[in-house]
Design a protein around this motif. Structure first.
Motif, PDB file in Angstrom:
ATOM      1  N   MET A  15       1.369   9.207   3.263  1.00 10.94           N
ATOM      2  CA  MET A  15       0.045   9.556   2.754  1.00 10.94           C
ATOM      3  C   MET A  15      -0.501   8.442   1.871  1.00 10.94           C
ATOM      4  SD  MET A  15      -2.564  11.542   2.488  1.00 10.94           S
ATOM      5  CE  MET A  15      -2.204  13.225   2.976  1.00 10.94           C
ATOM      6  N   ALA A  16       0.337   7.902   1.004  1.00 10.95           N
ATOM      7  CA  ALA A  16      -0.101   6.817   0.121  1.00 10.95           C
ATOM      8  C   ALA A  16      -0.485   5.579   0.926  1.00 10.95           C
ATOM      9  CB  ALA A  16       1.004   6.479  -0.878  1.00 10.95           C
ATOM     10  N   ALA A  17       0.317   5.253   1.940  1.00 10.67           N
ATOM     11  CA  ALA A  17       0.058   4.069   2.753  1.00 10.67           C
ATOM     12  C   ALA A  17      -1.276   4.177   3.479  1.00 10.67           C
ATOM     13  CB  ALA A  17       1.189   3.882   3.761  1.00 10.67           C
ATOM     14  N   LEU A  18      -1.517   5.337   4.083  1.00 15.57           N
ATOM     15  CA  LEU A  18      -2.750   5.514   4.833  1.00 15.57           C
ATOM     16  C   LEU A  18      -3.972   5.513   3.912  1.00 15.57           C
ATOM     17  CD1 LEU A  18      -4.032   5.940   7.540  1.00 15.57           C
ATOM     18  CD2 LEU A  18      -3.569   8.391   7.364  1.00 15.57           C
ATOM     19  N   THR A  19      -3.834   6.180   2.765  1.00 20.86           N
ATOM     20  CA  THR A  19      -4.942   6.225   1.801  1.00 20.86           C
ATOM     21  C   THR A  19      -5.271   4.834   1.273  1.00 20.86           C
ATOM     22  OG1 THR A  19      -4.258   8.449   1.116  1.00 20.86           O
ATOM     23  CG2 THR A  19      -5.753   7.280  -0.342  1.00 20.86           C
ATOM     24  N   ALA A  20      -4.228   4.080   0.909  1.00 23.85           N
ATOM     25  CA  ALA A  20      -4.441   2.736   0.361  1.00 23.85           C
ATOM     26  C   ALA A  20      -5.027   1.792   1.413  1.00 23.85           C
ATOM     27  CB  ALA A  20      -3.128   2.182  -0.182  1.00 23.85           C
ATOM     28  N   ALA A  21      -4.495   1.875   2.631  1.00 18.15           N
ATOM     29  CA  ALA A  21      -4.970   0.984   3.691  1.00 18.15           C
ATOM     30  C   ALA A  21      -6.423   1.281   4.050  1.00 18.15           C
ATOM     31  CB  ALA A  21      -4.081   1.131   4.925  1.00 18.15           C
ATOM     32  N   ARG A  22      -6.774   2.562   4.097  1.00 14.89           N
ATOM     33  CA  ARG A  22      -8.162   2.931   4.401  1.00 14.89           C
ATOM     34  C   ARG A  22      -9.113   2.482   3.294  1.00 14.89           C
ATOM     35  NH1 ARG A  22      -7.760   9.120   6.911  1.00 14.89           N
ATOM     36  NH2 ARG A  22      -7.279   8.493   9.064  1.00 14.89           N
ATOM     37  N   ALA A  23      -8.560   2.308   2.086  1.00 17.16           N
ATOM     38  CA  ALA A  23      -9.390   1.850   0.961  1.00 17.16           C
ATOM     39  C   ALA A  23      -9.397   0.331   0.839  1.00 17.16           C
ATOM     40  CB  ALA A  23      -8.881   2.476  -0.338  1.00 17.16           C
ATOM     41  N   GLY A  24      -8.752  -0.354   1.788  1.00 13.54           N
ATOM     42  CA  GLY A  24      -8.842  -1.804   1.827  1.00 13.54           C
ATOM     43  C   GLY A  24      -7.617  -2.582   1.389  1.00 13.54           C
ATOM     44  N   ALA A  25      -6.527  -1.895   1.038  1.00 14.42           N
ATOM     45  CA  ALA A  25      -5.331  -2.600   0.586  1.00 14.42           C
ATOM     46  C   ALA A  25      -4.518  -3.130   1.767  1.00 14.42           C
ATOM     47  CB  ALA A  25      -4.473  -1.674  -0.264  1.00 14.42           C
ATOM     48  N   ASP A  26      -3.736  -4.152   1.498  1.00 13.09           N
ATOM     49  CA  ASP A  26      -2.788  -4.708   2.466  1.00 13.09           C
ATOM     50  C   ASP A  26      -1.453  -4.019   2.194  1.00 13.09           C
ATOM     51  OD1 ASP A  26      -1.062  -6.161   4.024  1.00 13.09           O
ATOM     52  OD2 ASP A  26      -1.464  -8.095   3.081  1.00 13.09           O
ATOM     53  N   VAL A  27      -1.033  -3.133   3.103  1.00  9.31           N
ATOM     54  CA  VAL A  27       0.082  -2.223   2.810  1.00  9.31           C
ATOM     55  C   VAL A  27       1.286  -2.472   3.707  1.00  9.31           C
ATOM     56  CG1 VAL A  27       0.789   0.197   2.619  1.00  9.31           C
ATOM     57  CG2 VAL A  27      -1.578  -0.455   2.106  1.00  9.31           C
ATOM     58  N   THR A  28       2.460  -2.492   3.078  1.00 12.41           N
ATOM     59  CA  THR A  28       3.725  -2.571   3.808  1.00 12.41           C
ATOM     60  C   THR A  28       4.622  -1.413   3.375  1.00 12.41           C
ATOM     61  OG1 THR A  28       3.637  -4.981   3.951  1.00 12.41           O
ATOM     62  CG2 THR A  28       5.783  -3.953   4.275  1.00 12.41           C
ATOM     63  N   ILE A  29       5.151  -0.682   4.350  1.00 11.85           N
ATOM     64  CA  ILE A  29       6.129   0.382   4.081  1.00 11.85           C
ATOM     65  C   ILE A  29       7.523  -0.149   4.370  1.00 11.85           C
ATOM     66  CG2 ILE A  29       7.004   2.643   4.796  1.00 11.85           C
ATOM     67  CD1 ILE A  29       4.199   3.458   5.557  1.00 11.85           C
ATOM     68  N   TYR A  30       8.423   0.068   3.429  1.00 16.92           N
ATOM     69  CA  TYR A  30       9.836  -0.241   3.648  1.00 16.92           C
ATOM     70  C   TYR A  30      10.576   1.077   3.893  1.00 16.92           C
ATOM     71  CZ  TYR A  30       9.256  -5.040   1.958  1.00 16.92           C
ATOM     72  OH  TYR A  30       8.882  -6.363   1.800  1.00 16.92           O
ATOM     73  N   GLU A  31      11.184   1.204   5.056  1.00 19.91           N
ATOM     74  CA  GLU A  31      11.899   2.429   5.420  1.00 19.91           C
ATOM     75  C   GLU A  31      13.270   2.046   5.983  1.00 19.91           C
ATOM     76  OE1 GLU A  31      13.593   5.613   6.062  1.00 19.91           O
ATOM     77  OE2 GLU A  31      11.564   5.901   5.255  1.00 19.91           O
ATOM     78  N   HIS A  32      14.344   2.506   5.321  1.00 19.22           N
ATOM     79  CA  HIS A  32      15.663   2.077   5.771  1.00 19.22           C
ATOM     80  C   HIS A  32      16.150   2.806   7.018  1.00 19.22           C
ATOM     81  CE1 HIS A  32      16.898   5.496   3.130  1.00 19.22           C
ATOM     82  NE2 HIS A  32      17.811   5.649   4.044  1.00 19.22           N
ATOM     83  N   ASN A  33      15.513   3.915   7.382  1.00 17.38           N
ATOM     84  CA  ASN A  33      15.832   4.569   8.642  1.00 17.38           C
ATOM     85  C   ASN A  33      15.221   3.795   9.805  1.00 17.38           C
ATOM     86  OD1 ASN A  33      17.416   6.890   7.926  1.00 17.38           O
ATOM     87  ND2 ASN A  33      15.568   7.810   7.056  1.00 17.38           N
TER      88      ASN A  33
END
Length: 407
Positions: A15-33
């Motif tokens: 949710m945070a990633a999508l919200t931030a990206a839609r607001a113009g941020a450059d977003v990277t998610i780190y997921e160990h799975n």
């Protein structure tokens, strides 16, 4: 444009990633799975109880449950429903407030988020475990598998230690501590309970609708209705999960914990006594143990009579008025001491976590470190069963995402 790192690809992180990206941020998610949303896939027995329409501050626990109130106000159900429509996810709303994807499959939720974050330009780094986070000047340095990358802002949305078989770890607590944050001791919640008893395992497999009263230090603390299931280790069922948060926390604090089980909550004490009396009149020559199987499970009756110290082989007609009262009382308040939970492996969520005293509830930003944020289960907020934990994950993730996108 802010460069944002999100540690953890669960509900709050997505949710945070999508919200931030839609607001113009450059977003990277780190997921160990291997992929994001693994815990979402397992929720609700694969159906995903995605939210509850009735969520409010009273549905949450922690050192400061009121911390959840602002986030819940920012994302009421109608707001979440409209958001879901933007990612092609329609909801099935139940009468009790629980909601599921209309497809009735958790896979739909994960797929919708995966597609949406990809379209929004979010980068997902999977199968790489973050080994360290440090702040150098105004930037954060994320280290994973001997690789380093710099970011303007970081969100810790790693979840808790609940369900380690799904990849859950306590990494988020360790990251928080490196920045000076205090951790409220974690404990399993929405979890089965272990009984101090010599008979429960003999009733394993018995499932029934019951009323369960949680006793702390001999005083009634909480009362709920729902199914219970006797198991080889103790007791399970939805009613048990509902009282497990308070039971687990009390065990951690070394309180005396017990449950009282009402096997026939449909009757008041007097009506139950009358029912048993009529039963003894109807089959006076039947062994008492046999007669009682007309109202209780055949696997329960002998152990109930043992607890009541009433011989199971006497004719039903020989049951005295005093014994009928004693039996009625036991059927409606059969006490068992609780000595443990079934552990983090079997818990749906965890209580405890990063102290809310050091997080701004209106931004989810650390009060100690500028640019560091927290969202979801890693925070010391835990909800009741029924979609409430997702409520807080979505809401806190949305707030953090908006704030991290601000320049």
């Amino acid at each position: 444009m802010n460069k944002v790192a999100i540690i953890g690809g669960g509900a709050a992180g997505l949710m945070a990633a999508l919200t931030a990206a839609r607001a113009g941020a450059d977003v990277t998610i780190y997921e160990h799975n291997k992929s994001v949303g693994k815990k979402i896939l397992a929720s609700g027995n694969g159906r995903c109880n995605i939210i509850n329409t009735t969520a409010c501050r009273d549905d949450y626990f922690g050192a400061d449950p009121g911390f959840s109130a602002y986030a819940l106000q920012q994302m009421p159900f109608k707001t979440f429903e409209k958001f879901c429509q933007t990612i092609g996810l329609l909801l099935d709303i139940k009468d009790d407030g629980r909601c599921y994807p209309l497809s009735n499959e958790a896979k739909s939720v994960v797929l919708a988020f995966q597609t949406a974050v990809k379209e929004a330009g979010v980068k997902i780094v999977s199968e790489k475990r973050v080994s360290g986070i440090a702040k150098e000047g105004k930037q954060f340095i994320i280290e994973s598998d001997q690789e380093k990358a710099a970011y303007d802002k970081v969100l810790i949305a790693t979840g808790s230690e609940a369900a380690p078989q799904l990849g859950a770890t306590g990494d988020g607590y360790d990251f928080a501590k490196t920045f000076g944050h205090e951790i409220e001791p974690p404990y399993p919640s929405l979890v089965q309970l272990h009984l101090d008893s010599t008979i429960h395992h003999k009733m394993a497999g018995v499932k029934t609708l019951a009323e369960v009263t949680l006793y702390l230090n001999g005083r009634p603390e909480e009362k709920v209705q729902g199914d219970i299931l006797f198991t080889r280790y103790g007791i399970s069922g939805l009613a048990i999960l509902d009282v497990s948060q308070k039971a687990s926390l009390a065990l951690m604090e070394y309180q005396h914990v017990a449950v009282g089980i009402n096997l026939l909550p449909r009757f008041n004490r007097q009506a139950l006594g009358t029912l048993i009396e009529k039963l003894t009149v109807a089959v006076p020559n039947h062994p008492l143990e046999t007669a009682l199987t007309g109202i209780l499970s055949i696997k329960v009756v002998p152990h109930l009579l043992q607890s009541a110290r009433i011989r199971p082989d006497i004719p039903a007609s020989q049951l005295t008025t005093k014994e009928i009262k004693k039996l009625s009382h036991l059927i409606q308040d059969w006490r068992f001491d609780i000595i443990d939970t079934h552990g983090f492996k079997h818990a749906e969520v965890s209580g405890g976590g990063v102290s809310t005293a050091q997080i701004d509830n209106k931004t989810m930003e650390s009060k100690l470190v500028e640019g560091l944020y927290f969202a979801g289960e890693v925070i010391d907020i835990v909800g009741r069963r029924g979609g409430y934990n997702f409520n807080f994950a979505w809401a806190s993730g949305m707030i953090a995402g908006k704030e991290m996108a601000r320049t």
